[in-house]
Scaffold this motif. Structure first.
Motif, PDB file in Angstrom:
ATOM      1  N   SER A 181       0.802  -1.223   0.000  1.00 37.35           N
ATOM      2  CA  SER A 181       0.000   0.000   0.000  1.00 37.35           C
ATOM      3  C   SER A 181       0.837   1.277   0.000  1.00 37.35           C
ATOM      4  CB  SER A 181      -0.924   0.015   1.224  1.00 37.35           C
ATOM      5  OG  SER A 181      -0.172   0.035   2.432  1.00 37.35           O
ATOM      6  N   GLN A 184       0.036   4.212  -2.442  1.00 35.23           N
ATOM      7  CA  GLN A 184      -1.315   4.779  -2.465  1.00 35.23           C
ATOM      8  C   GLN A 184      -1.311   6.189  -1.879  1.00 35.23           C
ATOM      9  OE1 GLN A 184      -3.953   2.124  -0.384  1.00 35.23           O
ATOM     10  NE2 GLN A 184      -3.441   0.370  -1.669  1.00 35.23           N
ATOM     11  N   SER A 185      -2.171   7.033  -2.402  1.00 37.32           N
ATOM     12  CA  SER A 185      -2.278   8.397  -1.882  1.00 37.32           C
ATOM     13  C   SER A 185      -3.109   8.402  -0.607  1.00 37.32           C
ATOM     14  CB  SER A 185      -2.936   9.306  -2.922  1.00 37.32           C
ATOM     15  OG  SER A 185      -4.245   8.846  -3.238  1.00 37.32           O
ATOM     16  N   ASN A 191      -4.304   3.347   4.853  1.00 39.50           N
ATOM     17  CA  ASN A 191      -4.141   2.511   3.663  1.00 39.50           C
ATOM     18  C   ASN A 191      -3.551   1.147   4.016  1.00 39.50           C
ATOM     19  OD1 ASN A 191      -5.092   4.588   2.048  1.00 39.50           O
ATOM     20  ND2 ASN A 191      -3.053   5.338   1.509  1.00 39.50           N
TER      21      ASN A 191
END
Length: 237
Positions: A181, A184-185, A191
């Motif tokens: 993860s 991921q933003s 996340n």
């Protein structure tokens, strides 16, 4: 389970009662019931389905969030009733965090939930075995794997570094989710927490006992994320 530990054999007919033809021969040949407690009356006999069991959890959480808890099954008469045997309608694998007590956040009571708790909500062999027992023998219809906001175990896995004792075993189990993860933003802990929920569900689904029950439509496994600030449970996956 009874504290008296009576030595009662689990017959092949009784085992089929919970798994029908879907339970693999590997379970039977392993002698799963040679000295286990006799199976309790499952809620399946009361026509509750995995979907209904899941909805009961979600409805209970809504009552908790809206401060409309019914506090069911918490009387002395219920205590006496379940002392004779248990048939939980749902199983929960959640983090050991003191802020995530399953019976409270789902507004349930004595004998309703079969709960396993471990930091980082990790599906270890022991946790999986416990959940297999809860589903196959006790008749639980849904397993909910609950991760939560600002999880300390996930945060530790992100930070890395040396830790004392056996804490490192938890961090090592979470690290793959941190890695998957990382690009991921948004909030890294959130996340990674959600990625960890999905990773642990994958481990549960690898159980032949649980997967056979799922195929027979006797069980559902779902992931959920608990918001510490609001008390809301949201489905993940």
């Amino acid at each position: 389970m009874s504290r008296q530990h009576p030595q009662i054999n689990l017959s092949r007919r009784s085992l089929f009662k919970f798994g029908a033809g879907a339970i693999g021969t590997g379970v039977l040949t392993a002698g799963i019931g040679s000295n286990l407690l006799a199976p309790q009356k499952a809620l399946a006999e009361d026509d509750i389905t995995p979907d209904k069991a899941l909805q009961e959890l979600l409805d209970g959480n809504q009552r908790f969030v809206k401060s409309k808890r019914k506090n069911p099954h918490q009387t002395h008469s219920r205590l006496v009733e379940v002392a004779k045997g248990q048939n939980p309608f749902a199983s929960i694998l959640s983090c050991a965090d003191s802020r995530v007590p399953s019976e409270i956040i789902f507004d349930q009571g004595l004998g309703d939930l079969f709960v396993c708790r471990v930091a980082g909500n990790i599906a270890t062999r022991e946790e999986i075995g416990s959940l297999e027992f809860g589903s196959l023998i006790l008749g639980s219809k849904v397993i909910m794997l609950v991760g939560h906001e600002r999880c300390g175990a996930v945060s530790a896995a992100i930070k890395g570094g040396e830790v004392p004792g056996q804490i490192g075993s938890l961090i090592e189990a979470i690290k793959p989710s941190v890695e998957s993860s990382k690009d991921q933003s948004g909030d890294k802990v959130k996340n990674a927490c959600k990625a960890n929920i999905l990773a642990q569900i994958k481990k549960l689904n690898s159980s032949t006992v649980l997967s056979d029950l799922i195929k027979a439509e006797k069980l559902k496994i779902v992931g959920a994320y608990y918001d510490l600030d609001t008390g809301i449970i949201s489905i993940v996956g």
